[in-house]
Scaffold this motif. Structure first.
Motif: not given
Lengths: 81, 262
Positions: B146, B149-150, B182, B184-185, B189, B192-194
């Protein structure tokens, strides 16, 4: 969901990230956001009777584009006298 | 006229320096002339990761302060004859950086090599800004967590506002075993998020620790290891080759680690 009814860590991480980024990506600090909302209400009030309590204003970043969305319920149109 | 690429992340400890060294070395192995630049003024480390710490004489701040010529500061790699390191200064701080001078130095180097790869410091302050200023392209290094990625999201926003539009993502330290459980990210995902293009997934690989301790670049020292293969694939994609991400989208079952990324 796993055996014990706990959500998978990866799903929790994804949900947390999405929530964090909604906040991070909203580009205006809260005070400025409120001022923007007031300004929009004031301008629109020159032309419409609006329901101020049901205004929904959001700033979101999606696919690296910033989108300002305002949902304003209009009660009636003001006519020039 | 070469290409200038900044390797950056926002967060520290995600592998920017390792990525810089290995992408630089992979491009050099493909016959390209490459200068990797340590932009972490005051906290240099790229020299150590490449095992060149004993050969450093001058650095980028010496060039900036006109104490030496560019060629005097470049250190040739131990194995790859077309790979050079431009070290950071260890005695200056980020406040001493003259961004215009740095841009000028990098543009001079760029005109005589195929690639300049800039290793950005962590953070979003002056060090990051001076690393990003000379670049037209960026590789964002992210680990599947998290915080990373943030921070990457923030950095991508800053790069876009500075006009760096060619931004690609490297997902580093990816553990397919944990992803399948499941824990780890998933890389999908993150992408898609970034909302930026994925250019490579580097698997968690103990061979990196071994190489770094020896002062050898992974792709030179253990070119058969999974991470080395992945780094070389990133270099090929940078060069425009269409290399599929086959391994990570299809691998399933207990023996995934035996498969080789092609």
């Amino acid at each position: 969901m796993s055996f014990f009814g706990r959500k998978a860590a990866s799903s929790v991480a994804e949900e947390r990230l999405k929530l964090i980024l909604v906040q991070d990506r909203s580009l205006l600090p809260p005070a400025q956001f409120e001022r923007l909302k007031e300004d929009i209400i004031n301008i629109l009030s020159n032309y419409f009777e609006i329901n101020k309590s049901e205004i929904n204003l959001t700033i979101e970043r999606e696919n690296r584009k910033t989108i300002l969305e305002a949902i304003v319920p209009v009660l009636s149109v003001k006519r020039d006298k | 006229m070469g290409r200038t690429i900044v390797v950056t992340a926002g967060k520290g400890g995600v592998g920017k320096t390792t990525v810089t060294a290995n992408i630089g070395a992979s491009l050099a192995k493909m016959g390209k002339s490459v200068v990797v630049v340590d932009m972490d003024i005051g906290l240099r480390n790229l020299d150590v990761v490449m095992g060149l710490e004993n050969r450093v004489v001058y650095n980028i701040m010496d060039i900036s302060e006109e104490k030496c010529k560019i060629n005097q500061a470049l250190v040739r790699d131990k194995h790859l004859t077309s790979l050079f390191l431009l070290p950071a200064s260890q005695v200056h701080t980020k406040d001493d950086i003259d961004v215009d001078k740095i841009v000028e130095i990098i543009s001079t180097i760029e005109s005589s090599v195929d690639y300049v790869v800039l290793d950005s410091p962590a953070g979003i302050e002056k060090g990051f800004e001076s690393a990003a200023a000379p670049a037209k392209e960026a590789l964002i290094v992210v680990t599947p967590d998290v915080s990373s990625v943030r921070d990457a999201d923030r950095v991508i926003g800053l790069l876009e506002s500075k006009g760096v539009s060619a931004i690609s993502l490297i997902v580093n330290r990816y553990d397919l075993n944990l992803v399948e459980k499941k824990k780890m990210l998933d890389y999908n995902s993150i992408v898609e998020i970034l909302g930026v293009d994925l250019i490579g997934i580097i698997p968690e690989d103990k061979a990196i620790i071994d190489s770094t301790n020896r002062g050898e670049i992974l792709v030179s020292n253990a070119s058969g290891s999974p991470a080395a293969k992945a780094f070389e694939n990133v270099a090929k994609r940078i060069e425009g080759e269409n290399v599929p991400l086959s391994d990570f989208t299809q691998a399933r079952g207990m023996f995934w680690f035996l498969r080789r990324e092609r």
